[in-house]
Each structure stands twice: as structure tokens, then as C-alpha cells.
Design an enzyme around this catalytic site. Sequence first.
Site, PDB file in Angstrom:
ATOM      1  CG  HIS A 181     -19.035 -24.412 -26.612  1.00 49.73           C
ATOM      2  ND1 HIS A 181     -17.968 -24.420 -27.471  1.00 49.73           N
ATOM      3  CD2 HIS A 181     -20.101 -24.805 -27.349  1.00 49.73           C
ATOM      4  CE1 HIS A 181     -18.348 -24.801 -28.674  1.00 49.73           C
ATOM      5  NE2 HIS A 181     -19.646 -25.034 -28.633  1.00 49.73           N
ATOM      6  CB  CYS A 229     -22.856 -25.066 -29.641  1.00 43.64           C
ATOM      7  SG  CYS A 229     -23.664 -26.533 -28.945  1.00 43.64           S
TER       8      CYS A 229
END
Length: 229
Positions: A181, A197
Site C-alpha cells: 500500500h 505490511c
Amino acid sequence: MPIDRRRLLLGSPFLLSGCVTRPAPELSGQSPAGRLDTFDADYASIYAAVDGEPFPVPAIDLSEIEPEFLRREVGYRTAERPGTVVVDPGERYAYLVGEGGRAIRYGIGVGKEEGFNFRGAATIARKAQWPRWTPTQDMIRREPQRYGRYAGGLAGGAGNPLGPRALYLHRDGRDTLYRLHGTVEPWTIGGMVSSGCIRLLNQDIMDLYRRVPVGSRVVVLGSSGNPAV
């Protein structure tokens, strides 16, 4: 014939048929040692503000980013097929594998601790623009005062830590809770910063997002640089 870098990085088809952390570094009037002293015209264009989005995507301040973590085409030998994304947390790079031993390389930020990071092969099961962010239960347990207020989720937008795009990784049909992301903290690229992440510069995740379809393979290497099953 060599591929024109600007055309490649700005959007050619490339030969193919958890998440909040630390304050910005204090910067003096001069660029820190090892960073760009003058703005390369190509990179100024690549990392310019993005128009036509529902929320602002500001230009990247290149003086905050180590030059080696800016997007570029590189030689990359791998057994993975073109179209695969290979994430190397140890080196802080993600590679989009192309033909002929070439790849597009993106700088990344990874989990603060080794145990936070997913390893192995997965599939991009979902792509989202301006995604909603919800901290995991583990994040809330670790830091309840920080993340508890977001237990119900945070709508996509300029202040959302996932940034303008997210790629959701599944394995064996199940969500790994691991994403690639964007970020609201571009200066953290190249560091161990996230809750697990993989974060990219916003312009880079937007570039990767448009290049990889749902169903694409992602391989996250282990600490040795080899795939972990």
C-alpha cells in the site's frame, strides 16, 4: 535497444502482454549526505503531485528519500515469471519482474520487527483505490491507546495510512492481512517502520497498481533472500 527510462517508469506496459510510524527527519537547508542535491527532471515528473484523484496526492519531497529507493528499471535475475511481484524485505525493495532479466524496482518500508512480516507466496486477491484501513486485533492488543479508537476502521482519504491504493494478499483462499500500500510518511521508505505490511511511495503504489491485475503472484522473500514456504 535499451528501454527509455522515463517512458518505462512513467507508464509503459513494461514488456508485459498496519501502518503508522515515525515523524519526519529534521532537514537543514542542504540535502543530507548521499541524497539528491539537485532534482533529476525525470524523477521530479515521476513523483509530482497526481491530479484527477478524489483526494490530494502531493508531490514527493525528493530530499527526504534516499536515491536508491526511487523507482527505476534494473537487471534482475529470478526464476519467477514476468508479472510476478517479488518483495525483498531485507533489501527494502519490491520488484515487478519483466522479460529478459529486467524488473521495475520500488523502494519499500517493512515491518518494525522480523516477526511482523509475512513470508512466502501469495496472490493479489483484491485491489482497492483509497482503501479503508482497519488495524488488526494484534495491533490493537499491542498498542490499545494508539489503535483502539480505529477498531471500527478509517475511511479512505488523505489522512488514511494506506494511501491511495492497496493490494490485498491471500494464500490458499484466505486473507493474510498483509498488504502492499501507499503511505502518508514517505520519508520512512527504506526503513523498518510498519506493523507488518509493505509500504511504497504513493506514486509508486499507484504505478504498481495499474501494472498488476488481480490474480498476480507475489513472493515475499525470507531474511536469507530466498523464498519461504
